[in-house]
Design an enzyme around this catalytic site. Structure first.
Site, PDB file in Angstrom:
ATOM      1  N   THR A 154     -27.915  17.662 -28.025  1.00  0.00           N
ATOM      2  CA  THR A 154     -28.637  17.114 -26.817  1.00  0.00           C
ATOM      3  C   THR A 154     -28.470  18.391 -25.847  1.00  0.00           C
ATOM      4  O   THR A 154     -27.468  18.809 -25.481  1.00  0.00           O
ATOM      5  CB  THR A 154     -27.997  15.920 -26.555  1.00  0.00           C
ATOM      6  N   HIS A 242     -33.882  11.522 -22.534  1.00  0.00           N
ATOM      7  CA  HIS A 242     -32.805  10.859 -22.512  1.00  0.00           C
ATOM      8  C   HIS A 242     -32.989   9.184 -22.131  1.00  0.00           C
ATOM      9  O   HIS A 242     -32.005   8.847 -21.268  1.00  0.00           O
ATOM     10  CB  HIS A 242     -31.797  11.480 -21.580  1.00  0.00           C
ATOM     11  N   ASP A 273     -38.208   9.859 -28.940  1.00  0.00           N
ATOM     12  CA  ASP A 273     -37.685   8.590 -28.546  1.00  0.00           C
ATOM     13  C   ASP A 273     -37.936   8.409 -27.376  1.00  0.00           C
ATOM     14  O   ASP A 273     -38.345   9.151 -26.429  1.00  0.00           O
ATOM     15  CB  ASP A 273     -36.156   8.318 -28.727  1.00  0.00           C
ATOM     16  N   GLY A 274     -37.731   6.942 -26.726  1.00  0.00           N
ATOM     17  CA  GLY A 274     -38.119   6.577 -25.260  1.00  0.00           C
ATOM     18  C   GLY A 274     -38.992   5.681 -25.161  1.00  0.00           C
ATOM     19  O   GLY A 274     -40.250   5.806 -25.349  1.00  0.00           O
ATOM     20  N   ARG A 297     -32.054   1.894 -26.581  1.00  0.00           N
ATOM     21  CA  ARG A 297     -31.674   0.523 -25.995  1.00  0.00           C
ATOM     22  C   ARG A 297     -31.753  -0.709 -26.653  1.00  0.00           C
ATOM     23  O   ARG A 297     -31.030  -1.746 -26.994  1.00  0.00           O
ATOM     24  CB  ARG A 297     -32.055   0.367 -24.662  1.00  0.00           C
TER      25      ARG A 297
HETATM   26  C1  LIG Z   1     -26.495   3.418 -22.933  1.00  0.00           C
HETATM   27  C2  LIG Z   1     -27.135   4.880 -23.501  1.00  0.00           C
HETATM   28  C3  LIG Z   1     -26.381   5.912 -23.743  1.00  0.00           C
HETATM   29  C4  LIG Z   1     -27.098   7.158 -24.280  1.00  0.00           C
HETATM   30  N1  LIG Z   1     -25.944   8.097 -25.028  1.00  0.00           N
HETATM   31  C5  LIG Z   1     -26.625   8.960 -25.509  1.00  0.00           C
HETATM   32  C6  LIG Z   1     -25.647  10.028 -25.893  1.00  0.00           C
HETATM   33  O1  LIG Z   1     -24.425   9.977 -25.990  1.00  0.00           O
HETATM   34  N2  LIG Z   1     -26.172  11.178 -26.112  1.00  0.00           N
HETATM   35  C7  LIG Z   1     -27.608  11.484 -26.500  1.00  0.00           C
HETATM   36  O2  LIG Z   1     -28.181  12.544 -26.860  1.00  0.00           O
HETATM   37  N3  LIG Z   1     -28.528  10.339 -25.845  1.00  0.00           N
HETATM   38  C8  LIG Z   1     -27.894   9.423 -25.328  1.00  0.00           C
HETATM   39  N4  LIG Z   1     -28.737   8.501 -24.898  1.00  0.00           N
HETATM   40  C9  LIG Z   1     -30.226   8.613 -25.029  1.00  0.00           C
HETATM   41  C10 LIG Z   1     -31.044   8.113 -26.164  1.00  0.00           C
HETATM   42  O3  LIG Z   1     -30.224   8.948 -27.389  1.00  0.00           O
HETATM   43  C11 LIG Z   1     -32.362   8.047 -26.252  1.00  0.00           C
HETATM   44  O4  LIG Z   1     -32.812   9.111 -26.031  1.00  0.00           O
HETATM   45  C12 LIG Z   1     -32.789   6.991 -25.184  1.00  0.00           C
HETATM   46  O5  LIG Z   1     -32.082   5.756 -25.331  1.00  0.00           O
HETATM   47  C13 LIG Z   1     -34.124   6.521 -25.929  1.00  0.00           C
HETATM   48  O6  LIG Z   1     -34.964   5.440 -24.877  1.00  0.00           O
HETATM   49  P1  LIG Z   1     -34.694   3.749 -24.959  1.00  0.00           P
HETATM   50  O7  LIG Z   1     -33.521   3.543 -24.719  1.00  0.00           O
HETATM   51  O8  LIG Z   1     -35.987   3.727 -23.991  1.00  0.00           O
HETATM   52  O9  LIG Z   1     -35.291   3.526 -26.423  1.00  0.00           O
HETATM   53  C14 LIG Z   1     -28.424   7.326 -24.314  1.00  0.00           C
HETATM   54  C15 LIG Z   1     -28.805   6.055 -23.978  1.00  0.00           C
HETATM   55  C16 LIG Z   1     -28.555   4.783 -23.476  1.00  0.00           C
HETATM   56  C17 LIG Z   1     -29.524   3.917 -23.167  1.00  0.00           C
END
Ligand SMILES: Cc1cc2nc3c(=O)[nH]c(=O)nc-3n(C[C@H](O)[C@H](O)[C@H](O)COP(=O)(O)O)c2cc1C
Length: 350
Positions: A154, A242, A273-274, A297
Site C-alpha cells: 500500500t 483507501h 476497490d472503493g 467496509r
Molecule cells: C476500517 C478500514 C481499515 C482499512 N485498513 C487498511 C489497511 O490496513 N491497509 C490498506 O491497504 N487499506 C486499508 N483500508 C482500505 C481498504 O483496503 C480499501 O481500499 C477500502 O476499504 C475500499 O473501499 P470500501 O470500504 O468502500 O469497499 C482500510 C479501510 C477501512 C474502511
C-alpha cells in the site's frame, strides 16, 4: 437479495461507537468516500439479448491462479473490533467461498495465526514500505513461509490522512501512543511499523526485486503511476483511494479506473476497490477493465453483524447476484465482459 445498507445499519447497532467511527469514516470532508459509492452508479449497463446464457461462468484468473469468481476481500485493519475471532472469522468465510482474503498488516491477528487457523484460505498479505525496511522484508518472508500467495504494498499512506473523527486517526496510526481501541491487544511489532514519507519508486523497485512473491501496488489513482508500477516490476496495481480515508477529492475509483486500464494495457493486472456495494458495481468495474474487485467496509459490516457466517452470506449473495447479472446482461461469462456493456448514464436516467 444483497442489502449492504442493512449490513451497515446492523453493524452500527452492535458495534461500539468508536468502532463505527473507525470503520465507516474517511478523510477530510469525506467527498471521496461518498463519491466512491456514487460513481459506479453513474454507468449504465447495456444488456445484449438472446445471447445464449443458460450456462454462465464466473471464473477468472488473477496472478496466474484460477479464481471461481472475481471478488476479493480488500485489506482492512482490526477485524477484532467486529468479532472476537477477528481475521480468523473472515478467513473462514473466505475459505468457504474460495475468495482471496488480503490480510492487513494492521490485522488484529498475526498473519501466521490466520494461516494456521484457516489453512484453506487463499491469502495475500498487505504491508507498507515501512521506515524500517527490514521490518517490511521480514513480513514478506513471513508471508511466503505462511503460504501467502502475493504481497500487496500500500503506497497511498506516506503519512496518515486527516481524519476528523478522532478514533479513525488513533487507530490508523500503527505506532500511536494513544490507547488502542477497546478489546484489542497491540501487536508486539507495531513500534517497528512506522509509515515512511521518504519512500520513492526506487525503494519500491528494490523491494520488488528482492521479493519472491508477486507484488501488487495498492492505492494508485494516476495512469502514470500505474505505468511506473509496472516498470518497477509490479505484477499488478490496485486502483484505490483507501476507501476515501486518505486524500479527499481524489477521484472515485470508478472514475479513475478506465484511464489506468488503458495506460497499462495487458502488461500488468489492474484490480480495483472503493465503494463496491453490489454485484452491479462488480459488473461495472469488470466492464471498465478491472480483473478483480475488492470489498472493504461491506466485509467489516457483515462480520460485525453476523460473524463468519455473515461474511460468507455476503460473498455468496454477491457471487450469486453477479451470476444473475451475467444472464440479464447477456455477457454470460466474466471473461466476456468488456466496455461495450457500459456507457455513462445520461442525466435524468434513473
Ligand atoms: C476500517 C478500514 C481499515 C482499512 N485498513 C487498511 C489497511 O490496513 N491497509 C490498506 O491497504 N487499506 C486499508 N483500508 C482500505 C481498504 O483496503 C480499501 O481500499 C477500502 O476499504 C475500499 O473501499 P470500501 O470500504 O468502500 O469497499 C482500510 C479501510 C477501512 C474502511
Amino acid at each position: 437479495v444483497l442489502d449492504v445498507e442493512s449490513l451497515r445499519e446492523a453493524a452500527a447497532a452492535v458495534l461500539p461507537p468508536e468502532a463505527v467511527e473507525y470503520y465507516n469514516h474517511g478523510g477530510f470532508d469525506e467527498l471521496t468516500l461518498a463519491d466512491n459509492e456514487e460513481a459506479w452508479k453513474r454507468w449504465a449497463i447495456i444488456p445484449r439479448m438472446l445471447a445464449g446464457v443458460a450456462h454462465r461462468d464466473l471464473a477468472t484468473t488473477v496472478l496466474g491462479r484460477a479464481w471461481p469468481h472475481p471478488v476479493f476481500i480488500s485489506p482492512t485493519a482490526r477485524h477484532g473490533l467486529a468479532d472476537p475471532d477477528g481475521e480468523i472469522a473472515t478467513a473462514k468465510a473466505a475459505a468457504a467461498t474460495d475468495t482471496v482474503f488480503c490480510v492487513s498488516v494492521g490485522a488484529s491477528k498475526e498473519p501466521a495465526e490466520i494461516a494456521a487457523a484457516v489453512p484453506g484460505v487463499p491469502r495475500w498479505l498487505q504491508i507498507c514500505l515501512f521506515a524500517d525496511r527490514s521490518a517490511s522484508a521480514e513480513l514478506a518472508d513471513l508471508a511466503e513461509a505462511c503460504g501467502y500467495e502475493a504481497l500487496v504494498i500500500t503506497v497511498d499512506n506516506p503519512i496518515v490522512g486527516v481524519r476528523r473523527h478522532a478514533s479513525v486517526g488513533i487507530a490508523a496510526s500503527f505506532a500511536s501512543a494513544s490507547p488502542p481501541l477497546p478489546g484489542l491487544p497491540r501487536r508486539p511489532d507495531h513500534e517497528r511499523l512506522q509509515l515512511d514519507p521518504a519512500a520513492t519508486w526506487d525503494d519500491l523497485e528494490k523491494f520488488i526485486g528482492a521479493s519472491s512473491l508477486p507484488v501488487l501496488v495498492k492505492g494508485l489513482m494516476s495512469p502514470d503511476d500505474a505505468r511506473i508500477a509496472g516498470q518497477c516490476g509490479a505484477a499488478g496495481v490496485v486502483v484505490s483511494n483507501h476507501g476515501g480515508r486518505q486524500l479527499d477529492r481524489a477521484p472515485a475509483s470508478a472514475d479513475a479506473l478506465p484511464a489506468m486500464v488503458d495506460a497499462v494495457g495487458n502488461s500488468i493486472e489492474v484490480l480495483v476497490d472503493g465503494g463496491i456495494r453490489s454485484a452491479l458495481d462488480v459488473f461495472t468495474a469488470l466492464a471498465l477493465g478491472a480483473r478483480a474487485v475488492g470489498l472493504g467496509r461491506p466485509a467489516l459490516w457483515a462480520l460485525a453483524a453476523g460473524g463468519a457466517g455473515g461474511v460468507e452470506d455476503l460473498l455468496r449473495t454477491m457471487v450469486s447476484e453477479l451470476d444473475t447479472i451475467l444472464a440479464l446482461s447477456g455477457a454470460g461469462r466474466v471473461a466476456r465482459i468488456d466496455r461495450s456493456f457500459v456507457r455513462p448514464r445520461t442525466s435524468g436516467e434513473q
